[in-house]
Design a protein around this motif. Structure first.
Motif, PDB file in Angstrom:
ATOM      1  N   GLY A 203       0.743  -1.228   0.038  1.00  0.00           N
ATOM      2  CA  GLY A 203       0.004  -0.050   0.059  1.00  0.00           C
ATOM      3  C   GLY A 203       0.963   1.108   0.069  1.00  0.00           C
ATOM      4  N   ILE A 204       1.826   1.344  -0.625  1.00  0.00           N
ATOM      5  CA  ILE A 204       2.712   2.604  -0.782  1.00  0.00           C
ATOM      6  C   ILE A 204       3.244   2.695  -1.954  1.00  0.00           C
ATOM      7  CG2 ILE A 204       4.763   1.429   0.510  1.00  0.00           C
ATOM      8  CD1 ILE A 204       5.272   4.328   1.583  1.00  0.00           C
ATOM      9  N   TYR A 205       3.627   3.833  -2.566  1.00  0.00           N
ATOM     10  CA  TYR A 205       4.404   3.911  -3.723  1.00  0.00           C
ATOM     11  C   TYR A 205       5.011   5.411  -3.602  1.00  0.00           C
ATOM     12  CZ  TYR A 205       5.869   3.111  -8.835  1.00  0.00           C
ATOM     13  OH  TYR A 205       6.106   2.615  -9.914  1.00  0.00           O
ATOM     14  N   LEU A 206       6.094   5.418  -3.969  1.00  0.00           N
ATOM     15  CA  LEU A 206       7.134   6.599  -3.643  1.00  0.00           C
ATOM     16  C   LEU A 206       7.501   7.322  -5.130  1.00  0.00           C
ATOM     17  CD1 LEU A 206       9.815   5.755  -0.968  1.00  0.00           C
ATOM     18  CD2 LEU A 206       7.489   6.644  -0.694  1.00  0.00           C
ATOM     19  N   GLY A 254      17.929   9.450   1.413  1.00  0.00           N
ATOM     20  CA  GLY A 254      17.858   7.949   1.769  1.00  0.00           C
ATOM     21  C   GLY A 254      16.358   8.018   2.328  1.00  0.00           C
ATOM     22  N   ILE A 255      15.643   6.712   2.245  1.00  0.00           N
ATOM     23  CA  ILE A 255      14.458   6.392   3.004  1.00  0.00           C
ATOM     24  C   ILE A 255      14.334   5.277   3.459  1.00  0.00           C
ATOM     25  CG2 ILE A 255      13.242   7.905   1.289  1.00  0.00           C
ATOM     26  CD1 ILE A 255      12.755   4.207   0.611  1.00  0.00           C
ATOM     27  N   ASN A 256      13.389   4.944   4.725  1.00  0.00           N
ATOM     28  CA  ASN A 256      13.264   3.700   5.237  1.00  0.00           C
ATOM     29  C   ASN A 256      11.560   3.574   5.144  1.00  0.00           C
ATOM     30  OD1 ASN A 256      15.835   3.216   6.445  1.00  0.00           O
ATOM     31  ND2 ASN A 256      15.720   4.719   7.768  1.00  0.00           N
ATOM     32  N   PHE A 257      11.177   2.404   4.820  1.00  0.00           N
ATOM     33  CA  PHE A 257       9.855   2.050   5.050  1.00  0.00           C
ATOM     34  C   PHE A 257       9.742   1.564   6.484  1.00  0.00           C
ATOM     35  CE2 PHE A 257      10.825   1.462   0.444  1.00  0.00           C
ATOM     36  CZ  PHE A 257       9.636   1.995  -0.273  1.00  0.00           C
ATOM     37  N   SER A 262      -0.658   5.334   8.407  1.00  0.00           N
ATOM     38  CA  SER A 262      -1.797   5.934   8.890  1.00  0.00           C
ATOM     39  C   SER A 262      -3.067   5.501   8.078  1.00  0.00           C
ATOM     40  CB  SER A 262      -2.033   7.441   8.794  1.00  0.00           C
ATOM     41  OG  SER A 262      -1.073   8.006   9.719  1.00  0.00           O
ATOM     42  N   SER A 263      -2.838   5.209   6.801  1.00  0.00           N
ATOM     43  CA  SER A 263      -4.011   4.514   5.808  1.00  0.00           C
ATOM     44  C   SER A 263      -3.908   2.994   6.026  1.00  0.00           C
ATOM     45  CB  SER A 263      -3.708   4.899   4.270  1.00  0.00           C
ATOM     46  OG  SER A 263      -3.615   6.364   4.337  1.00  0.00           O
ATOM     47  N   GLY A 264      -3.259   2.336   6.880  1.00  0.00           N
ATOM     48  CA  GLY A 264      -3.590   1.037   7.158  1.00  0.00           C
ATOM     49  C   GLY A 264      -2.306   0.021   6.250  1.00  0.00           C
ATOM     50  N   GLY A 265      -1.665   0.671   5.689  1.00  0.00           N
ATOM     51  CA  GLY A 265      -0.481   0.190   4.767  1.00  0.00           C
ATOM     52  C   GLY A 265       0.771   0.481   5.508  1.00  0.00           C
ATOM     53  N   TYR A 266       1.759   0.694   4.585  1.00  0.00           N
ATOM     54  CA  TYR A 266       3.134   1.106   4.738  1.00  0.00           C
ATOM     55  C   TYR A 266       3.278   2.627   4.732  1.00  0.00           C
ATOM     56  CZ  TYR A 266       5.547  -3.257   5.522  1.00  0.00           C
ATOM     57  OH  TYR A 266       6.230  -4.321   5.859  1.00  0.00           O
ATOM     58  N   SER A 267       4.204   3.296   5.525  1.00  0.00           N
ATOM     59  CA  SER A 267       4.605   4.822   5.311  1.00  0.00           C
ATOM     60  C   SER A 267       6.191   4.710   4.979  1.00  0.00           C
ATOM     61  CB  SER A 267       4.172   5.681   6.277  1.00  0.00           C
ATOM     62  OG  SER A 267       4.258   7.162   5.983  1.00  0.00           O
ATOM     63  N   TYR A 268       6.690   5.754   5.105  1.00  0.00           N
ATOM     64  CA  TYR A 268       8.068   5.972   4.872  1.00  0.00           C
ATOM     65  C   TYR A 268       8.713   7.056   5.766  1.00  0.00           C
ATOM     66  CZ  TYR A 268       7.930  10.296   2.382  1.00  0.00           C
ATOM     67  OH  TYR A 268       7.809  11.485   1.973  1.00  0.00           O
ATOM     68  N   SER A 269      10.163   7.188   5.793  1.00  0.00           N
ATOM     69  CA  SER A 269      10.662   8.286   6.529  1.00  0.00           C
ATOM     70  C   SER A 269      12.144   8.607   5.890  1.00  0.00           C
ATOM     71  CB  SER A 269      10.929   7.993   8.022  1.00  0.00           C
ATOM     72  OG  SER A 269      11.909   6.792   8.094  1.00  0.00           O
ATOM     73  N   VAL A 270      12.529   9.629   5.870  1.00  0.00           N
ATOM     74  CA  VAL A 270      13.634  10.068   5.301  1.00  0.00           C
ATOM     75  C   VAL A 270      14.801  10.099   6.299  1.00  0.00           C
ATOM     76  CG1 VAL A 270      15.097  12.057   4.242  1.00  0.00           C
ATOM     77  CG2 VAL A 270      12.671  11.589   3.557  1.00  0.00           C
TER      78      VAL A 270
END
Length: 292
Positions: A203-206, A254-257, A262-270
């Motif tokens: 559930g995430i696309y960057l 650089g990113i981490n999944f 919050s939407s029920g799937g994955y998010s990310y952080s820089v």
């Protein structure tokens, strides 16, 4: 807004000359500004000539009564748009215009288009000299007869970023229990590019955003098909990066999944980097998916 920006550049060149800068540097800066402005105006003219952009403008400028009178013709035009054209059409409906969100919905309902949008949320931060202000808003749309939803995020910068660092990052996130990834689209305008779809089943696309441009207004979209009835929650997170030194860097942040978005799937952080700071902003919405 852009003309004011270039006027400021020309004025800056004059100030440099007054305080000891060379006339050659002033002329070179002014010439470059004129060339950039001419190129921007050419690209803007070509963009505004696109059928789907004109269609969105026509709908915005028309009253409900006028749309009802031309309903059949307008519905045919919407139906004949390709998916990429429909994405661009939705973006031009969603971005700044005089219609309220309810007015947009009423107009598009007449054309058999489901549309939802959250109010745009302004965000700001301070780089070294001037604040960069951006609004961000998520929205979704679905044409009658189609089984997939277009989920989009749009943003607009109100001021020029003086100290861009790595490319900005924007995600589109959704609950994978209710929506299955179908495809993703970037704009092809040199601003937004696809970055990472490796976790699309979660559930995430960057996407990357090139904020070194004076105007980096743009959008990104994913299309998802329904997996089951219920509320499909979706959202987007925009992470703006800027340099804490006057010399900027390039490349991707650089990113981490992260699990449990919050939407029920994955998010990310820089990931943190020396001399580069960042701030995120999140916006979310939901669509009630009907049973099959």
């Amino acid at each position: 807004m852009l003309k004011k920006t270039f006027a400021a550049v020309a004025t800056l060149g004059l100030s440099i000359s007054i305080f000891g800068g060379s006339a050659y540097a002033q002329t070179q800066s002014y010439t470059q500004s004129k060339l950039e402005l001419a190129q921007y105006e050419k690209e803007l003219k070509e963009y505004n000539a696109k059928e789907e952009v004109q269609l969105a403008s026509n709908i915005q400028d028309s009253s409900l009564k006028e749309i009802k009178a031309e309903k059949k013709e307008l519905m045919d035009q919407v139906e004949n748009l390709s998916d990429d054209e429909f994405n661009r059409f939705l973006y031009n409906i969603a971005k700044d215009n005089s219609d309220t969100i309810k007015e947009k919905q009423k107009k598009l309902d007449l054309l058999d288009v489901e549309f939802r949008q959250e109010e745009k949320r302004p965000i700001s931060t301070m780089a070294i000299t001037n604040p960069t202000k951006i609004w961000i808003g998520v929205y979704d749309g679905k044409r009658g007869g189609q089984d997939f939803y277009h989920i989009g995020v749009a943003w607009q910068n109100k001021e020029v970023e003086k100290n861009p660092a790595t490319l900005d990052v924007v995600s589109i996130e959704w609950d994978p229990k209710y929506g299955k990834f179908y495809t993703a689209s970037s704009t092809g305008d040199g601003i937004t590019t696809k970055r990472d779809g490796s976790n699309r089943d979660k559930g995430i696309y960057l996407f990357n955003v090139n904020d070194s441009k004076k105007k980096f207004d743009s959008y990104a979209t994913v299309q998802v098909t329904r997996k089951k009835a219920g509320w499909l929650e979706y959202g987007a997170k925009y992470t703006h990066t800027y340099s804490t030194k006057s010399k900027s860097t390039t490349g991707q942040a650089g990113i981490n999944f992260n699990k449990g978005g919050s939407s029920g799937g994955y998010s990310y952080s820089v990931t943190k980097t020396t001399n580069i700071s960042s701030w995120p902003r999140y916006d979310e919405n939901a669509v009630n998916i009907k049973p099959f």
